[in-house]
Enzyme design. Structure first.
Site, PDB file in Angstrom:
ATOM      1  CE1 TYR A 129      -4.174   1.863   0.505  1.00 20.07           C
ATOM      2  CE2 TYR A 129      -2.581   3.462   1.306  1.00 20.07           C
ATOM      3  CZ  TYR A 129      -3.842   3.170   0.840  1.00 20.07           C
ATOM      4  OH  TYR A 129      -4.764   4.180   0.695  1.00 20.07           O
ATOM      5  CD  GLN A 147     -11.465   2.136  -1.495  1.00 20.90           C
ATOM      6  OE1 GLN A 147     -11.611   2.293  -0.284  1.00 20.90           O
ATOM      7  NE2 GLN A 147     -11.395   3.166  -2.333  1.00 20.90           N
ATOM      8  CG  ASN A 178      -6.307   7.063   5.500  1.00 19.56           C
ATOM      9  OD1 ASN A 178      -6.581   5.885   5.690  1.00 19.56           O
ATOM     10  ND2 ASN A 178      -6.918   7.784   4.580  1.00 19.56           N
ATOM     11  CB  SER A 222       6.898  10.360  12.032  1.00 17.57           C
ATOM     12  OG  SER A 222       8.269  10.167  11.822  1.00 17.57           O
ATOM     13  CD  GLU A 241       9.204   6.266  13.002  1.00 17.75           C
ATOM     14  OE1 GLU A 241       8.928   5.871  11.860  1.00 17.75           O
ATOM     15  OE2 GLU A 241       8.703   7.295  13.484  1.00 17.75           O
ATOM     16  CG  ASP A 300      13.056   9.686   6.770  1.00 17.46           C
ATOM     17  OD1 ASP A 300      12.841   8.671   7.455  1.00 17.46           O
ATOM     18  OD2 ASP A 300      12.762  10.837   7.152  1.00 17.46           O
ATOM     19  CD  GLU A 316       0.968 -32.322  27.046  1.00 20.97           C
ATOM     20  OE1 GLU A 316       0.432 -32.590  25.942  1.00 20.97           O
ATOM     21  OE2 GLU A 316       1.809 -31.419  27.194  1.00 20.97           O
ATOM     22  CG  HIS A 372      -0.701 -36.423  20.923  1.00 18.93           C
ATOM     23  ND1 HIS A 372      -2.039 -36.215  20.737  1.00 18.93           N
ATOM     24  CD2 HIS A 372      -0.068 -35.322  20.445  1.00 18.93           C
ATOM     25  CE1 HIS A 372      -2.231 -35.038  20.180  1.00 18.93           C
ATOM     26  NE2 HIS A 372      -1.040 -34.475  19.979  1.00 18.93           N
TER      27      HIS A 372
END
Length: 433
Positions: free
Chosen positions: A133, A194, A217, A240, A330, A364, A418, A423
């Protein structure tokens, strides 16, 4: 006027003040949650038709056929070919540095053989399909294309599907050129929740992916959190952040602009300066107020600094490291004479920029390490995006007859303990008499 909070580590209420400063609520409001949930359901049910309807509505477009939303590879190459030489050179150099750095992260399969012939190991395989994205609209983020797509390619991901909104049918040439350089396989001009839904569930046109990465966003972030489990996601990123630790010997204008570099992202960004030199903190504050008037995004910077910025006075480097580790920033700049000496004390930070000349802005764009980093104190338990986020690990277990017999005895005891009889018997069948 800029007026960041001033905190002193020796004050009785310091840690409470710091906690309040760092507080940030990542939860979307009920209205957003409901809207995103409805959009995800619609795309899951109706596929292309829902994607097309939402795209036309929210991006103010009039597209009749979803095929029009796919950008052919030739158009990406055209964008790259038509870039001004300076921009193309910058993109290509950045891509090369990002690729070189991430090639060092690639993990390989391994195995070892025990004395009885049992083989144990780990097989590393890349994801098949990844969705990327990329935010659109007024801002353009070609650097995000490089930082997300290149590690995936280095990992061996077979197909990268990029989605980017094109409000009013506007396309950013730098973003398209970056997609060409990063060898993105398909690009769709779809944005918002979407787009996340289309990648997560697949439609008649948009392929379903295994993982979705990239910023967005609040609607995008909410959608990513809701589809997690159906697909993987990189992280839910908050505003940020930058934390600068300085000994008072760096030019205060440099530090002021470093703090601005993150504050200009948005009003919720956070810029913090720590120093044992109280006079230097005041010098930086003076520089910030003088430099602000010439910043195009001055109002955003002002809001971010006044609402969430801080100058923190500490008594020594041990205390600076303690405060830093609590913040878990960050981006962390160690703008001091000997950053190597302080580095072993830093446990929590997304990316660490060492020395007076290493501006966070280099990270960056073109230093090489990834700029997709943990925010909101999540550096305490997570790491920068990397090749390892696009590779999977499968355990390998290949028992010899002798190995199965000996391990079966242990497994049988534990399974009976157990209460799992099947098993136990499954292991017992392979025990030699």
């Amino acid at each position: 006027m800029l007026n960041p909070q001033y905190l002193t580590s020796t004050d009785a209420g310091f840690w409470a003040q710091l906690k309040k400063l760092l507080a940030w609520d990542a939860q979307a409001e009920d209205e957003i949650l409901n809207t995103v949930r409805d959009m995800l359901r619609a795309v899951s049910k109706s596929g292309d038709a829902a994607v097309l309807e939402y795209t036309n509505r929210f991006d103010r477009r009039d597209v009749q056929d979803i095929a029009e939303l796919e950008i052919p590879p030739a158009r990406l190459q055209q964008a790259l070919d038509n870039l001004p030489a300076e921009q193309r050179q910058a993109l290509e150099l950045s891509a090369q540095r990002v690729r070189t750095y991430h090639q060092h992260q690639k993990q390989e399969s391994w195995r070892y053989t025990e004395a009885d012939g049992t083989v144990l190991g780990q097989q590393i395989t890349p994801l098949d399909k990844v969705g990327l994205y990329v935010p659109g609209g007024k801002a353009a983020y070609p650097s995000s294309v490089l930082m997300n797509a290149i590690p995936a390619k280095v990992a061996g991901v077979a197909e990268i599907i990029m989605v980017v909104p094109a409000p009013d049918s506007h396309l950013n040439e730098l973003v398209l050129a970056a997609a060409a350089i990063a060898e993105v396989d398909k690009v769709f001009t779809i944005g918002g929740a979407q787009a996340v839904a289309a990648l997560a569930y697949g439609t008649e046109t948009v392929p379903q992916v295994d993982k979705i990465v990239g910023p967005g966003n609040i609607f995008v972030a909410t959608a990513k959190s809701m589809v997690f489990g159906t697909v993987g996601i990189d992280m839910i990123a908050g505003p940020s952040e930058i934390l600068v630790i300085c000994d008072g010997k760096t030019d205060p204008d440099w530090i002021a602009m470093d703090l601005f570099s993150q504050a200009e992202h948005d009003e919720l960004a956070q810029s913090i300066l720590i120093s044992p030199d109280a006079a230097f903190l005041e010098q930086v504050k003076t520089s910030m107020n003088r430099l602000l008037e010439n910043m195009p995004r001055a109002e955003i910077i002002k809001t971010a600094i006044n609402d969430r910025g801080a100058l923190i006075h500490v008594k020594d480097w041990d205390e600076a490291a303690e405060v830093c580790n609590h913040i878990a920033p960050e981006h962390l700049e160690l703008s001091i004479a000997d950053p190597e000496a302080l580095l072993p004390k830093i446990r929590h930070a997304g990316a660490i920029f060492m020395g007076r000349y290493t501006a966070e802005a280099l990270g960056d764009y073109c230093a090489g390490p990834n700029h997709v980093l943990p925010t909101s104190r999540s550096a305490r338990f997570s790491s920068p995006l990397g090749v390892y986020d696009f590779q999977k690990r499968s355990s390998l277990i290949y028992c010899s007859a002798d190995g199965a017999s000996e391990l079966g005895k242990t497994a049988s005891v534990l399974a009976h303990g157990e209460g799992l009889t099947a098993h136990a018997r499954s292991a017992e069948y392979r025990i030699k008499e």
